[in-house]
Design an enzyme around this catalytic site. Structure first.
Site, PDB file in Angstrom:
ATOM      1  N   ARG A   1       0.839  -1.215   0.005  1.00  0.00           N
ATOM      2  CA  ARG A   1       0.112   0.034   0.043  1.00  0.00           C
ATOM      3  C   ARG A   1       0.957   1.230   0.137  1.00  0.00           C
ATOM      4  NH1 ARG A   1      -0.407  -1.932   5.445  1.00  0.00           N
ATOM      5  NH2 ARG A   1       0.673  -0.464   6.864  1.00  0.00           N
TER       6      ARG A   1
ATOM      7  N   TYR B   1      11.445   6.266  16.134  1.00  0.00           N
ATOM      8  CA  TYR B   1      11.278   6.406  14.460  1.00  0.00           C
ATOM      9  C   TYR B   1      12.103   7.313  14.201  1.00  0.00           C
ATOM     10  CZ  TYR B   1       8.826   7.504  10.028  1.00  0.00           C
ATOM     11  OH  TYR B   1       8.634   7.696   8.822  1.00  0.00           O
TER      12      TYR B   1
HETATM   13  N1  LIG Z   1       3.744   8.988   4.518  1.00  0.00           N
HETATM   14  C1  LIG Z   1       4.556   9.904   5.048  1.00  0.00           C
HETATM   15  O1  LIG Z   1       4.399  11.071   5.415  1.00  0.00           O
HETATM   16  C2  LIG Z   1       5.935   9.357   5.348  1.00  0.00           C
HETATM   17  C3  LIG Z   1       6.923  10.543   5.676  1.00  0.00           C
HETATM   18  C4  LIG Z   1       8.127  10.207   5.769  1.00  0.00           C
HETATM   19  C5  LIG Z   1       8.663   8.774   5.517  1.00  0.00           C
HETATM   20  N2  LIG Z   1       7.842   7.769   5.286  1.00  0.00           N
HETATM   21  C6  LIG Z   1       8.271   6.461   4.879  1.00  0.00           C
HETATM   22  O2  LIG Z   1       7.864   5.933   3.964  1.00  0.00           O
HETATM   23  C7  LIG Z   1       7.875   4.535   3.832  1.00  0.00           C
HETATM   24  C8  LIG Z   1       6.250   4.066   3.304  1.00  0.00           C
HETATM   25  O3  LIG Z   1       5.078   4.730   4.285  1.00  0.00           O
HETATM   26  P1  LIG Z   1       3.778   4.948   3.953  1.00  0.00           P
HETATM   27  O4  LIG Z   1       3.509   6.219   3.925  1.00  0.00           O
HETATM   28  O5  LIG Z   1       3.621   4.189   2.422  1.00  0.00           O
HETATM   29  O6  LIG Z   1       3.321   3.882   4.922  1.00  0.00           O
HETATM   30  P2  LIG Z   1       2.212   2.909   5.032  1.00  0.00           P
HETATM   31  O7  LIG Z   1       0.937   3.191   4.155  1.00  0.00           O
HETATM   32  O8  LIG Z   1       1.790   2.490   6.582  1.00  0.00           O
HETATM   33  O9  LIG Z   1       2.733   1.556   4.310  1.00  0.00           O
HETATM   34  C9  LIG Z   1       3.944   0.973   4.969  1.00  0.00           C
HETATM   35  C10 LIG Z   1       4.420  -0.337   4.113  1.00  0.00           C
HETATM   36  O10 LIG Z   1       5.443  -0.928   5.048  1.00  0.00           O
HETATM   37  C11 LIG Z   1       4.945  -2.308   4.934  1.00  0.00           C
HETATM   38  N3  LIG Z   1       5.693  -2.856   6.192  1.00  0.00           N
HETATM   39  C12 LIG Z   1       5.404  -2.166   7.510  1.00  0.00           C
HETATM   40  N4  LIG Z   1       5.918  -3.357   8.405  1.00  0.00           N
HETATM   41  C13 LIG Z   1       6.518  -4.174   7.812  1.00  0.00           C
HETATM   42  C14 LIG Z   1       7.196  -5.438   8.099  1.00  0.00           C
HETATM   43  N5  LIG Z   1       7.582  -5.755   9.425  1.00  0.00           N
HETATM   44  N6  LIG Z   1       7.439  -6.199   7.165  1.00  0.00           N
HETATM   45  C15 LIG Z   1       7.043  -6.066   5.664  1.00  0.00           C
HETATM   46  N7  LIG Z   1       6.510  -5.118   5.396  1.00  0.00           N
HETATM   47  C16 LIG Z   1       6.105  -4.125   6.378  1.00  0.00           C
HETATM   48  C17 LIG Z   1       3.373  -2.352   4.912  1.00  0.00           C
HETATM   49  O11 LIG Z   1       2.900  -3.526   4.734  1.00  0.00           O
HETATM   50  P3  LIG Z   1       2.253  -4.559   5.669  1.00  0.00           P
HETATM   51  O12 LIG Z   1       1.278  -3.914   6.934  1.00  0.00           O
HETATM   52  O13 LIG Z   1       1.209  -5.429   4.590  1.00  0.00           O
HETATM   53  O14 LIG Z   1       3.235  -5.596   5.873  1.00  0.00           O
HETATM   54  C18 LIG Z   1       3.135  -1.251   3.804  1.00  0.00           C
HETATM   55  O15 LIG Z   1       3.268  -2.005   2.679  1.00  0.00           O
HETATM   56  C19 LIG Z   1       8.047   4.081   5.451  1.00  0.00           C
HETATM   57  O16 LIG Z   1       9.374   3.668   5.629  1.00  0.00           O
HETATM   58  C20 LIG Z   1       7.663   5.426   6.077  1.00  0.00           C
HETATM   59  O17 LIG Z   1       8.486   5.569   7.298  1.00  0.00           O
HETATM   60  C21 LIG Z   1       6.465   7.948   4.925  1.00  0.00           C
END
Ligand SMILES: NC(=O)c1ccc[n+]([C@@H]2O[C@H](COP(=O)([O-])OP(=O)(O)OC[C@H]3O[C@@H](n4cnc5c(N)ncnc54)[C@H](OP(=O)(O)O)[C@@H]3O)[C@@H](O)[C@H]2O)c1
Length: 259
Positions: free
Chosen positions: A17, A161
């Site tokens: 996602r 984090y």
């Molecule tokens: N959105 C923001 O504002 C933002 C800002 C800065 C950085 N980020 C970084 O961007 C990246 C993606 O975030 P997002 O916003 O897309 O978050 P998200 O929508 O919550 O998606 C997180 C993804 O990581 C996977 N995941 C989490 N823990 C896992 C595990 N133990 N094993 C395998 N897969 C795992 C989840 O899949 P499952 O739950 O299916 O395993 C999901 O596909 C992250 O590293 C986040 O810290 C996001």
């Protein structure tokens, strides 16, 4: 701009996602074959179906459930990837991760600290360690780690984090230094506030309205980013256009850290 990604094999973690799904789709659009990893099988399959509908047809991409905090599961997933790709990994995107529960450091639960550091930092080491022997064999390959604007600064109440994402930026530099002689470039993208399921409540819950507006107004471009904007930066760093860039962290934050 020609990214040179046609027929490359890209492993993308956290592709079920949000930002990771968009990264996987963007690679597929460029003609790459994608191995999509995350824990939720049904969502991963949906990502693969979405990639297939972009072109290339069935069997071109792989959905492989895997918890990236579990080294045994990673070994087994990497075997599946290697079987799927016939021994090739050209690109690894360590995107999986997630937020922690809010707490000041002195009140932060030890288990919550461990969980945040395992899923956001240790996972990057575990997955890279398992993939890199195959990448070394390619002679020329690329790693992109997804950090955060929380990495370069001290964010209150998300200390685990923040420390983990600072660690990702440091780890990226060590990867660049140690693996350059094997033709591996390693870079990071540090997203700012990006619309994804991770912050859905922050953006939509009326009780968070003030915080949401404060964040938006602090951002120079006065909006959250969208996942495709992070994916564009990841593809740029992964592709041949960034062939002379390694050890770098690219901020994609609408100018949030510029002030
Ligand atoms: N959105 C923001 O504002 C933002 C800002 C800065 C950085 N980020 C970084 O961007 C990246 C993606 O975030 P997002 O916003 O897309 O978050 P998200 O929508 O919550 O998606 C997180 C993804 O990581 C996977 N995941 C989490 N823990 C896992 C595990 N133990 N094993 C395998 N897969 C795992 C989840 O899949 P499952 O739950 O299916 O395993 C999901 O596909 C992250 O590293 C986040 O810290 C996001």
């Amino acid at each position: 701009m020609e990214l040179g990604l046609e027929d490359k094999v890209a492993v993308v973690t956290g592709a079920s996602r949000g930002i990771g799904r968009e990264i996987a789709m963007a690679f597929a659009r460029e003609g790459a074959r994608v191995a999509a990893l995350a824990r939720t099988e049904e969502d991963l399959r949906q990502t693969v179906e979405m990639m297939e509908s972009e072109g290339g047809g069935r069997g071109r991409h792989l959905a492989r459930p895997c918890d990236v905090t579990d080294p045994d599961e990673i070994s087994s997933a990497m075997e599946s990837v290697i079987h799927f790709s016939k021994g090739r990994i050209d690109i690894l995107v360590n995107n999986a991760g997630g937020r922690q529960n809010f707490a000041r450091l002195d009140r932060l639960d030890i288990e919550e600290w461990r969980r945040a550091v395992e899923s956001n930092l240790s996972s990057v080491f575990y997955v890279s360690r398992a993939a890199v022997p195959w990448m070394m064999a390619r002679g020329r390959s690329s790693i992109v780690n997804v950090a955060s604007i929380a990495g370069p600064v001290g964010f209150a109440r998300i200390g685990a984090y923040t420390a983990a994402k600072a660690g990702v930026i440091a780890l990226t530099k060590v990867m660049a230094v140690e693996w350059a002689e094997f033709g591996i470039r390693a870079n990071a993208v540090a997203p700012g506030w990006t619309e994804s399921p991770m912050n859905y409540e922050l953006r939509t819950d009326p009780s968070n309205r003030d915080l949401f507006e404060e964040i938006r107004d602090q951002t120079l471009l006065k909006r959250f980013g969208v996942p495709s904007e992070i994916a564009d930066a990841v593809l740029f760093l992964a592709g041949s256009t960034a062939g002379y860039i390694t050890g770098e962290t690219l901020l994609v934050d609408g100018g949030w850290l510029a002030v």
